[in-house]
Design a protein around this motif. Sequence first.
Motif, PDB file in Angstrom:
ATOM      1  N   LEU A  94       0.968  -1.317  -0.004  1.00  0.00           N
ATOM      2  CA  LEU A  94       0.009  -0.238   0.101  1.00  0.00           C
ATOM      3  C   LEU A  94       1.031   1.242   0.089  1.00  0.00           C
ATOM      4  O   LEU A  94       0.587   2.337  -0.707  1.00  0.00           O
ATOM      5  N   LEU A  95       1.867   1.369   0.880  1.00  0.00           N
ATOM      6  CA  LEU A  95       2.754   2.391   0.864  1.00  0.00           C
ATOM      7  C   LEU A  95       3.451   2.661  -0.599  1.00  0.00           C
ATOM      8  O   LEU A  95       3.504   3.749  -1.087  1.00  0.00           O
ATOM      9  N   ASP A  96       3.943   1.727  -1.185  1.00  0.00           N
ATOM     10  CA  ASP A  96       4.486   1.717  -2.570  1.00  0.00           C
ATOM     11  C   ASP A  96       3.763   2.257  -3.388  1.00  0.00           C
ATOM     12  O   ASP A  96       4.053   3.163  -4.243  1.00  0.00           O
ATOM     13  N   ASP A  97       2.584   1.591  -3.547  1.00  0.00           N
ATOM     14  CA  ASP A  97       1.449   2.125  -4.451  1.00  0.00           C
ATOM     15  C   ASP A  97       0.889   3.642  -4.396  1.00  0.00           C
ATOM     16  O   ASP A  97       0.804   4.347  -5.244  1.00  0.00           O
ATOM     17  N   LEU A  98       0.721   3.910  -2.981  1.00  0.00           N
ATOM     18  CA  LEU A  98       0.209   5.198  -2.613  1.00  0.00           C
ATOM     19  C   LEU A  98       1.248   6.201  -2.970  1.00  0.00           C
ATOM     20  O   LEU A  98       1.116   7.310  -3.760  1.00  0.00           O
ATOM     21  N   LYS A  99       2.553   6.058  -2.674  1.00  0.00           N
ATOM     22  CA  LYS A  99       3.591   6.825  -3.164  1.00  0.00           C
ATOM     23  C   LYS A  99       3.739   7.194  -4.709  1.00  0.00           C
ATOM     24  O   LYS A  99       3.899   8.123  -5.008  1.00  0.00           O
ATOM     25  N   TRP A 100       3.442   6.056  -5.516  1.00  0.00           N
ATOM     26  CA  TRP A 100       3.309   6.400  -6.950  1.00  0.00           C
ATOM     27  C   TRP A 100       2.086   6.846  -7.424  1.00  0.00           C
ATOM     28  O   TRP A 100       2.426   7.821  -8.318  1.00  0.00           O
ATOM     29  N   ARG A 101       1.158   6.728  -6.604  1.00  0.00           N
ATOM     30  CA  ARG A 101      -0.108   7.764  -7.053  1.00  0.00           C
ATOM     31  C   ARG A 101      -0.066   9.197  -6.499  1.00  0.00           C
ATOM     32  O   ARG A 101      -0.313   9.930  -7.282  1.00  0.00           O
ATOM     33  N   VAL A 102       0.755   9.327  -5.568  1.00  0.00           N
ATOM     34  CA  VAL A 102       0.870  10.809  -5.158  1.00  0.00           C
ATOM     35  C   VAL A 102       1.803  11.291  -6.071  1.00  0.00           C
ATOM     36  O   VAL A 102       1.588  12.405  -6.577  1.00  0.00           O
ATOM     37  N   LYS A 103       2.949  10.644  -6.624  1.00  0.00           N
ATOM     38  CA  LYS A 103       3.969  11.095  -7.504  1.00  0.00           C
ATOM     39  C   LYS A 103       3.295  11.470  -9.131  1.00  0.00           C
ATOM     40  O   LYS A 103       3.221  12.463  -9.512  1.00  0.00           O
ATOM     41  N   ASP A 138      -1.400  17.990  -1.033  1.00  0.00           N
ATOM     42  CA  ASP A 138      -2.376  18.095   0.046  1.00  0.00           C
ATOM     43  C   ASP A 138      -2.550  16.838   0.940  1.00  0.00           C
ATOM     44  O   ASP A 138      -3.071  15.652   0.158  1.00  0.00           O
ATOM     45  N   PRO A 139      -2.122  16.788   2.088  1.00  0.00           N
ATOM     46  CA  PRO A 139      -2.270  15.488   2.765  1.00  0.00           C
ATOM     47  C   PRO A 139      -3.534  14.916   2.864  1.00  0.00           C
ATOM     48  O   PRO A 139      -3.794  13.557   2.848  1.00  0.00           O
ATOM     49  N   VAL A 140      -4.543  15.725   2.886  1.00  0.00           N
ATOM     50  CA  VAL A 140      -6.175  15.250   2.855  1.00  0.00           C
ATOM     51  C   VAL A 140      -6.470  14.576   1.658  1.00  0.00           C
ATOM     52  O   VAL A 140      -7.022  13.423   1.596  1.00  0.00           O
ATOM     53  N   ALA A 141      -5.835  14.933   0.629  1.00  0.00           N
ATOM     54  CA  ALA A 141      -6.059  14.490  -0.789  1.00  0.00           C
ATOM     55  C   ALA A 141      -5.467  12.726  -0.779  1.00  0.00           C
ATOM     56  O   ALA A 141      -5.719  12.067  -1.589  1.00  0.00           O
ATOM     57  N   VAL A 142      -4.214  12.655  -0.269  1.00  0.00           N
ATOM     58  CA  VAL A 142      -3.278  11.696  -0.028  1.00  0.00           C
ATOM     59  C   VAL A 142      -4.435  10.635   0.577  1.00  0.00           C
ATOM     60  O   VAL A 142      -4.555   9.199  -0.045  1.00  0.00           O
ATOM     61  N   LYS A 143      -5.227  10.960   1.333  1.00  0.00           N
ATOM     62  CA  LYS A 143      -6.386   9.781   1.947  1.00  0.00           C
ATOM     63  C   LYS A 143      -7.022   9.259   0.787  1.00  0.00           C
ATOM     64  O   LYS A 143      -7.444   8.198   0.793  1.00  0.00           O
ATOM     65  N   SER A 144      -7.666  10.310  -0.003  1.00  0.00           N
ATOM     66  CA  SER A 144      -8.377   9.587  -0.966  1.00  0.00           C
ATOM     67  C   SER A 144      -7.590   8.598  -2.013  1.00  0.00           C
ATOM     68  O   SER A 144      -8.138   7.757  -2.598  1.00  0.00           O
ATOM     69  N   LEU A 145      -6.527   9.101  -2.379  1.00  0.00           N
ATOM     70  CA  LEU A 145      -5.536   8.107  -2.993  1.00  0.00           C
ATOM     71  C   LEU A 145      -5.293   6.637  -2.355  1.00  0.00           C
ATOM     72  O   LEU A 145      -5.267   5.950  -3.040  1.00  0.00           O
ATOM     73  N   LEU A 146      -5.334   6.822  -0.935  1.00  0.00           N
ATOM     74  CA  LEU A 146      -5.219   5.613  -0.338  1.00  0.00           C
ATOM     75  C   LEU A 146      -6.256   4.692  -0.339  1.00  0.00           C
ATOM     76  O   LEU A 146      -6.305   3.491  -0.377  1.00  0.00           O
ATOM     77  N   VAL A 147      -7.601   5.123  -0.390  1.00  0.00           N
ATOM     78  CA  VAL A 147      -8.796   4.369  -0.761  1.00  0.00           C
ATOM     79  C   VAL A 147      -8.729   3.687  -2.196  1.00  0.00           C
ATOM     80  O   VAL A 147      -8.869   2.694  -2.322  1.00  0.00           O
ATOM     81  N   GLU A 148      -8.034   4.561  -3.120  1.00  0.00           N
ATOM     82  CA  GLU A 148      -7.758   3.849  -4.493  1.00  0.00           C
ATOM     83  C   GLU A 148      -6.788   2.592  -4.144  1.00  0.00           C
ATOM     84  O   GLU A 148      -7.193   1.617  -4.776  1.00  0.00           O
ATOM     85  N   SER A 149      -5.838   2.924  -3.551  1.00  0.00           N
ATOM     86  CA  SER A 149      -4.747   1.816  -3.461  1.00  0.00           C
ATOM     87  C   SER A 149      -5.549   0.736  -2.774  1.00  0.00           C
ATOM     88  O   SER A 149      -5.272  -0.438  -2.983  1.00  0.00           O
ATOM     89  N   LEU A 150      -6.198   0.753  -1.561  1.00  0.00           N
ATOM     90  CA  LEU A 150      -6.907  -0.159  -0.960  1.00  0.00           C
ATOM     91  C   LEU A 150      -8.041  -0.975  -1.505  1.00  0.00           C
ATOM     92  O   LEU A 150      -8.183  -2.038  -1.646  1.00  0.00           O
ATOM     93  N   THR A 151      -8.662  -0.237  -2.394  1.00  0.00           N
ATOM     94  CA  THR A 151      -9.621  -0.807  -3.370  1.00  0.00           C
ATOM     95  C   THR A 151      -9.231  -1.745  -4.369  1.00  0.00           C
ATOM     96  O   THR A 151      -9.556  -2.667  -4.448  1.00  0.00           O
TER      97      THR A 151
END
Length: 353
Positions: free
Chosen positions: A88-97, A103-116
């Motif tokens: 999840l961390l690797d995928d999230l970092k890729w999505r953020v990049k 925005d840290p709040v927007a990162v949570k939405s990206l984490l939803v996508e990673s987890l999904t």
Amino acid sequence: MFSFFKKKTPAAPPPNPIAPIPGAASVAVPEVLPERKTWLDKLKAGLRKTGSSIATVFTGTKINDALYEDLEAALLMADTGVKATQHLLDDLKWRVKESKTTDPVAVKSLLVESLTSLLAPLQKSLAIGQFKPTVIMVTGVNGAGKTTSIGKLTRHLARSNASVLLAAADTFRAAAREQLGVWADRTSVDIISQDGGDPAAVAFDAVSAGKARGRDVVLVDTAGRLPTQLHLMEELKKIKRVIEKTGPSQENQGAGVMPESAMVSRAALPPHEVLLVIDGNTGQNALAQVKAFDDALGLTGLIVTKLDGTAKGGVLAAIARERPIPVYFIGVGEKLEDLETFNAREFAQALLA
């Protein structure tokens, strides 16, 4: 709640707890389920303990190493597991990049996508209708909610006009037989039970009776046991072998039912489903149970119970990463309506709401 229908595929089908088989009368969810939203609210409430510890990570002002370190700790505390957490961390970092998010709040939405995305392989429907009867063997450790889950599943099937036969193959515990008998009475279905005796023999009799009586589904309850109890695990293997000896179920080929004299596929041999009921409160121990029972029996699906109020809801991510067996149902309470189909996006959104 469910109804029989001839196959008709909507443009955007909702999650189906029981998938249709082409050409067969099957159980399916209507396009609109008024109860679904209420249940999702319960799921969000149930996962609040898990989600709140993760959500606090995104209250800062910067996306930096400290944020990812805090997120790693929160995911591990939620029993996501080392492998799933790293994924999840690797995928999230890729999505953020890729999204150039700042925005840290927007990162949570990206984490939803990673987890999904991680949980997506677990999302699968329980198929009823290809074989008659469809034989479902249900296992689990003591206290996981196995017999109650069988009762809830029986209710869903019976209310959908599926004819169900229950097999009380936990022959050594009178309370289990009585509990299953209560569910049989509530749902007006037949039950094959025996005081003492061989559990495998009860299972054999039930499947044979299901065939003779033309039942759609035979649900086989088994005694709860720990995977470390090797003699009891061997008993489970015996039950499965004996069920196979009842011979193939009729296979629906779409255009009609295959004649008995025709060649039958290996898939027609019961049990057609081997389900494990796991307690969501047990965290990584639940993953260990999945591995042990899968190695012994070849699991086809999971029912995850007691996700309400747990701080360990991340265990589904661990299962998805290390042993991705479909999750047919999840439970968030003791009421009849508290067992529902698993949807990867709904779960990710509820967890991080």
